[in-house]
Design a protein around this motif. Structure first.
Motif, mmCIF file in Angstrom:
data_model
loop_
_atom_site.group_PDB
_atom_site.id
_atom_site.type_symbol
_atom_site.label_atom_id
_atom_site.label_comp_id
_atom_site.label_asym_id
_atom_site.label_seq_id
_atom_site.Cartn_x
_atom_site.Cartn_y
_atom_site.Cartn_z
ATOM 1 N N GLN A 15 -12.904 -21.191 31.116
ATOM 2 C CA GLN A 15 -13.580 -21.364 29.834
ATOM 3 C C GLN A 15 -12.765 -22.236 28.889
ATOM 4 O O GLN A 15 -13.322 -23.083 28.183
ATOM 5 N N LEU A 16 -11.454 -22.063 28.884
ATOM 6 C CA LEU A 16 -10.597 -22.928 28.065
ATOM 7 C C LEU A 16 -10.736 -24.378 28.495
ATOM 8 O O LEU A 16 -10.809 -25.285 27.668
ATOM 9 N N ARG A 17 -10.782 -24.593 29.811
ATOM 10 C CA ARG A 17 -10.908 -25.965 30.327
ATOM 11 C C ARG A 17 -12.254 -26.566 29.952
ATOM 12 O O ARG A 17 -12.338 -27.748 29.614
ATOM 13 N N SER A 20 -11.878 -27.437 26.293
ATOM 14 C CA SER A 20 -10.905 -28.514 26.158
ATOM 15 C C SER A 20 -11.482 -29.849 26.617
ATOM 16 O O SER A 20 -11.317 -30.869 25.942
ATOM 17 N N LEU A 136 -3.705 -19.607 20.401
ATOM 18 C CA LEU A 136 -3.351 -20.774 21.213
ATOM 19 C C LEU A 136 -1.897 -21.174 20.993
ATOM 20 O O LEU A 136 -1.199 -21.525 21.949
#
Length: 151
Positions: A15-17, A20, A136
């Motif tokens: 999900q972060l990717r 991002s 983060l």
């Protein structure tokens, strides 16, 4: 045969990717309208605060190799956004600085970064943005990340 492998989307890293990649690609499209890459913008932003600076110091600051800094500087020099100057005390040493054109463009690119952040994260409350930023930053410290992300 039964798999106990979680769905790809169940991973926080996935999900972060996703986020991002979206944020990065949206920003890359914005700065491309000014004929600049994200890596070039990152160098210009560092130079804006720390100029003149030796390429070796800039490499350390950005977490890049000296060769990568040299190639990036060459591209910005060819666009008349950065200048390379020999040291007055040591002819072998050089420094990099923004040109007048580069210094004029830096705030425009910074505004695009702010616009991109607002478009991507403006739907969060200020408290949620502050929480996300804190989490983060904590992850960055925990993982020992020092390089400026340029891709």
């Amino acid at each position: 045969m039964t798999d106990n492998i979680p769905e790809l989307t169940a991973h926080l890293g996935y999900q972060l990717r996703q986020v991002s990649n979206h944020v990065s690609h949206a920003f890359a499209r914005k700065v491309a309208t000014k004929d600049v890459t994200v890596a070039e913008w990152a160098m210009m932003r560092v130079l804006h605060s720390k100029q003149p600076i030796a390429p070796s110091q800039l490499a350390d600051e950005m977490g890049m190799t000296r060769g990568a800094i040299s190639k990036l500087a060459d591209r910005l020099i060819s666009k008349s956004l950065v200048a390379r100057k020999a040291s007055s005390t040591d002819g072998r040493a050089q420094t990099l600085r923004l040109t007048a054109q580069g210094a004029q463009m830096a705030p425009e690119l910074a505004a695009l970064a702010e616009q991109n952040e607002a478009e991507c994260f403006g739907h969060f409350s200020s408290e949620d943005r502050a929480t996300l930023r804190r989490i983060l930053k904590e992850a960055v410290v925990h993982l020992g990340i020092t390089a400026i992300p340029i891709e």
